[in-house]
Design an enzyme around this catalytic site. Structure first.
Site, mmCIF file in Angstrom:
data_model
loop_
_atom_site.group_PDB
_atom_site.id
_atom_site.type_symbol
_atom_site.label_atom_id
_atom_site.label_comp_id
_atom_site.label_asym_id
_atom_site.label_seq_id
_atom_site.Cartn_x
_atom_site.Cartn_y
_atom_site.Cartn_z
ATOM 1 C CE LYS A 54 -14.278 38.594 21.063
ATOM 2 N NZ LYS A 54 -15.419 38.658 20.570
ATOM 3 C CD GLN A 98 -17.994 38.370 18.932
ATOM 4 O OE1 GLN A 98 -17.806 37.520 18.908
ATOM 5 N NE2 GLN A 98 -17.772 39.051 17.448
ATOM 6 C CG ASP A 124 -17.708 42.831 25.429
ATOM 7 O OD1 ASP A 124 -16.660 42.917 25.018
ATOM 8 O OD2 ASP A 124 -19.243 42.677 24.598
#
Ligand code: NAD
Length: 313
Positions: A54, A98, A124
């Site tokens: 990422k 995460q 997200d």
């Protein structure tokens, strides 16, 4: 029959290509690039790889991603403090914590984090506000993996409107938002889960079958209507040589991969489904790359929206 492979890596590359000029325009106007703060707790091996990918992908499209590491022994309060600091830090447009958090934080830890992230920075798409907006069909930041699936189906010319889409899995991060997004594309959607009775009878009705189960090679040819589009969201690392030998035919390059690395990543769909499906996402190289591309898209979108610009979307 051998299924057409839906090339997620190629579609992801084209999404990233389209993001670069948007990130440049933002940086020129704002005097800083779109910013993504990634919070990583502990030393989970797979998470380390995901986060590294990422960070690299973000800098490739002209975003600035920064990693905030917390030790394995960090408390939920420590994570929430970090998130609150990022919420008010103007250099960050997106916040990602995460998954998974250390199990010692308890089963409600992820939800507690989603409850605290500023919805405007929720790249997200997991906060209650964004989940609600998604269900109303007016989300700005929708969950990356299911959004990536929609982008792939659109760009590969798979008709969703009027189709029967069956989603196996009802998690808040994949199954449910996937079903919502397919519904907004005018599919007729069935959601299946661990208590569904006679699963194959339902999945065999699917024009589009999405597997988000988290079980290696769970979807078998008998689950699939001939010619259907099958989307494999699963990421399962297999280390057992017997299991790998049973999954892939002799001479498969995946067996050579296994011999070299001692493990292979296998989806939720059995490789033999390729003989029945009309189109299929491979694992790896299908949905995975799209998840990261959509994360970056959400970061640029969040940056533009926070600045009050709806830029070149
Ligand atoms: P999860 O464990 O939260 O949910 C799994 C779902 O599968 C549950 O809703 C459960 O009801 C259903 N299920 C379990 N057993 C079943 C059965 N026997 N029959 C029918 N349904 C059953 O998992 P998740 O977070 O939704 O992730 C699903 C998979 O997707 C995992 O393999 C995960 O690694 C993968 N994933 C991939 C990406 C990506 O970028 N490609 C992103 C997120 C998750």
């Amino acid at each position: 029959m051998s299924a057409r492979l839906l090339d997620g890596a190629r579609v992801a590359a084209s999404i990233r290509e389209q993001l670069r000029p948007r990130a440049e325009v933002f940086a020129a106007r704002a005097g800083r690039p779109p910013g993504l703060g990634i919070v990583l707790v502990g030393t989970h091996a797979a998470s380390e790889i995901y986060v590294r990918n990422k960070l690299k992908a973000a800098s490739d499209v002209g975003c600035r991603a920064e990693l905030f590491r917390l030790p394995e022994r960090a408390t939920l309060a420590d994570v929430l403090d970090t998130v609150r600091r990022l919420n008010i830090d103007e250099a960050f447009d997106g916040i990602l914590v995460q998954d998974p958090l250390p199990s010692a934080m308890g089963s409600g830890a992820s939800q507690a984090v989603f409850d605290v992230i500023d919805p405007a920075k929720d790249v997200d798409g997991f906060t209650p506000i964004n989940a609600g907006l998604l269900s109303q069909g007016r989300s700005v930041l929708a969950p990356c993996t299911p959004s990536g699936v929609i982008a792939l189906l659109q760009r590969e010319g798979i008709a969703m409107s009027g189709s029967h889409a069956v989603v196996i899995g009802r998690s808040d991060i994949v199954g449910k938002p996937m079903a919502m997004l397919l519904l907004h594309q005018h599919a007729t959607v069935t959601i299946c889960h661990s208590r569904t009775r006679d699963l194959p009878a339902l999945t065999r009705q699917a024009d589009i079958l999405v597997a988000a189960v988290g079980r290696t090679a769970f979807v078998r040819p008998e689950h699939v209507k001939p010619g259907a589009t099958v989307v494999d969201v699963g990421i399962n690392r297999v280390t057992d040589s017997g299991e790998v030998a049973a999954l892939f035919p002799e001479g498969s390059p995946r067996l050579a991969d296994f011999a070299r690395r001692g493990s292979v990543v296998v989806g939720d769909v059995h490789p033999a489904v390729a003989e029945v499906a009309g189109a299929l996402t491979p694992v790896p190289g299908g949905v995975g790359p799209l998840t990261i591309a959509l994360l970056l898209q959400n970061t640029v979108t969040a940056a533009e929206a926070r600045a009050g610009w709806s830029a070149s979307r």
